[in-house]
Each structure stands twice: as structure tokens, then as C-alpha cells.
Design a protein around this motif. Sequence first.
Motif, PDB file in Angstrom:
ATOM      1  N   ALA A 167       0.838  -1.207   0.000  1.00 34.61           N
ATOM      2  CA  ALA A 167       0.000   0.000   0.000  1.00 34.61           C
ATOM      3  C   ALA A 167       0.868   1.251   0.000  1.00 34.61           C
ATOM      4  O   ALA A 167       0.560   2.232  -0.694  1.00 34.61           O
ATOM      5  CB  ALA A 167      -0.923  -0.005   1.216  1.00 34.61           C
ATOM      6  N   MET A 168       1.949   1.229   0.775  1.00 37.10           N
ATOM      7  CA  MET A 168       2.853   2.375   0.812  1.00 37.10           C
ATOM      8  C   MET A 168       3.514   2.592  -0.550  1.00 37.10           C
ATOM      9  O   MET A 168       3.606   3.722  -1.041  1.00 37.10           O
ATOM     10  CB  MET A 168       3.921   2.176   1.886  1.00 37.10           C
ATOM     11  N   VAL A 169       3.969   1.498  -1.175  1.00 35.46           N
ATOM     12  CA  VAL A 169       4.627   1.603  -2.486  1.00 35.46           C
ATOM     13  C   VAL A 169       3.665   2.175  -3.527  1.00 35.46           C
ATOM     14  O   VAL A 169       4.016   3.084  -4.299  1.00 35.46           O
ATOM     15  CB  VAL A 169       5.159   0.224  -2.930  1.00 35.46           C
ATOM     16  N   LEU A 170       2.432   1.673  -3.545  1.00 30.43           N
ATOM     17  CA  LEU A 170       1.444   2.166  -4.505  1.00 30.43           C
ATOM     18  C   LEU A 170       1.088   3.628  -4.242  1.00 30.43           C
ATOM     19  O   LEU A 170       0.883   4.414  -5.177  1.00 30.43           O
ATOM     20  CB  LEU A 170       0.189   1.302  -4.450  1.00 30.43           C
ATOM     21  N   GLY A 171       1.000   4.000  -2.964  1.00 24.90           N
ATOM     22  CA  GLY A 171       0.702   5.392  -2.621  1.00 24.90           C
ATOM     23  C   GLY A 171       1.804   6.336  -3.078  1.00 24.90           C
ATOM     24  O   GLY A 171       1.529   7.436  -3.591  1.00 24.90           O
ATOM     25  N   ILE A 172       3.058   5.918  -2.905  1.00 27.43           N
ATOM     26  CA  ILE A 172       4.183   6.754  -3.337  1.00 27.43           C
ATOM     27  C   ILE A 172       4.214   6.864  -4.864  1.00 27.43           C
ATOM     28  O   ILE A 172       4.431   7.945  -5.417  1.00 27.43           O
ATOM     29  CB  ILE A 172       5.505   6.180  -2.798  1.00 27.43           C
ATOM     30  N   ILE A 173       4.002   5.733  -5.553  1.00 27.37           N
ATOM     31  CA  ILE A 173       3.985   5.755  -7.019  1.00 27.37           C
ATOM     32  C   ILE A 173       2.867   6.666  -7.520  1.00 27.37           C
ATOM     33  O   ILE A 173       3.036   7.420  -8.493  1.00 27.37           O
ATOM     34  CB  ILE A 173       3.818   4.334  -7.578  1.00 27.37           C
ATOM     35  N   ASN A 174       1.726   6.616  -6.861  1.00 26.34           N
ATOM     36  CA  ASN A 174       0.594   7.467  -7.256  1.00 26.34           C
ATOM     37  C   ASN A 174       0.951   8.949  -7.152  1.00 26.34           C
ATOM     38  O   ASN A 174       0.635   9.753  -8.044  1.00 26.34           O
ATOM     39  CB  ASN A 174      -0.615   7.145  -6.380  1.00 26.34           C
TER      40      ASN A 174
END
Length: 202
Positions: free
Chosen positions: A134-141
Motif C-alpha cells: 500500500a505504501m509503495v502504490l501510494g508513493i507511485i501514485n
Amino acid sequence: MSKFCRNCGSVLDDNAAFCNKCGAKIDSAPGAPGTPGGGPTPPPYGSGFGANFPPAASGGLSSNEAIFNMGILIAGILVIISTLLPYVTVSLWGYSESISLLLGDGEGMRDGIFFIILTIGAVVCTFLSQRLPAMVLGIINFLLCIFEIISTTSSLAESGISVVVKNGPGFYLIFIASLAMGVLAVLNYVNSTKSKPPVMPY
């Protein structure tokens, strides 16, 4: 009253001189170390039934986790809404046209679909307690949002029409919502690593 072996914790017969399980000699002298007054000696720590079972995990979410989860959900909803709002508005000689990140000019789905996919993935991972993804996807977003803003600004500057283009509500909302979701996802992951209970040796 039952007696226990001080070596392995097994229940002993009243008149036993040796433990039937481990063979240890039984000290039957009154007042022996154990309970006061020479009562039954409790089994040693870590022995007996249930000694090899890990402690039961507490159920439910902590207050911090619940706050982070709700914040990420709200931020994700705002990101999706921002893809539908006017991202930029072109006004020239009385003509005005708004373009969103998801729909515009009859071209169907645009760059907004990537924001929606990343946002849904981050929210789903959050509520499945997969906080690192979730953190990785949030940062990529959020990085995609920065790229979109820079790309749009550069394209307008090169085309020379930036003076007739105004940023719409979607432009500002997607930046704020993406930033909020990324920050909350990072804080949620950090909070989860701090709140993990220590591993108990079996």
C-alpha cells in the motif's frame, strides 16, 4: 494436593521418590523451595500444557491503524473524484473547454485510469493489512501526479497557449489527495512496524 516435578512440571504421585517422566529425584522434605509451607511446587515457566503455544494475538485494529485506514480511503476517493473534475480549462475568444484526466475530447480514458488503478490497489492493500505494498502504490501514485503536473506545464509552455489555459479544480485536488494518500500510507506502514509484538521464543 498434587505435587509437580521441579524439573519437567509433570504431576507426581504423593509417595513418588522419582519423576515418572524425566526420572528426576523428588525432594519431599517439608518446607522445600516452592510454595510457602512446603505446598505443591508449581511447574516451571515454559513447561506443561500450552507452553509451546504463542500468545494469542489481540483482535481488531488499533486506533491509529483505524485512523490511517480511514484517511487513506477518503484520500483515495478524492483522487478518483479529481480525475473526473476539470484538470485544465482552455478559454479563447469566448470559447471555453475543460479537460479532465479521465475523460475529454471524446478520446475515452486518458491518464486518469492509471491514478484510479493505483488508488484502488493502495486502498485494497491497506484494508488487507498489506501495508508495504500500500505504501509503495501510494508513493507511485504521488510521483505520477508530480510527473503529470510537470508534463502538462511543460507542454503548455512549449505550445505557447499557457496564457489561455487555467488550472481547474481537478489539478489542485489530485495533488492534495495524492500527497495525503502517500503520506498516510507511509505513516501507516511505520506505525505497523512499531506496533508489532516481540517474537516470543517457543
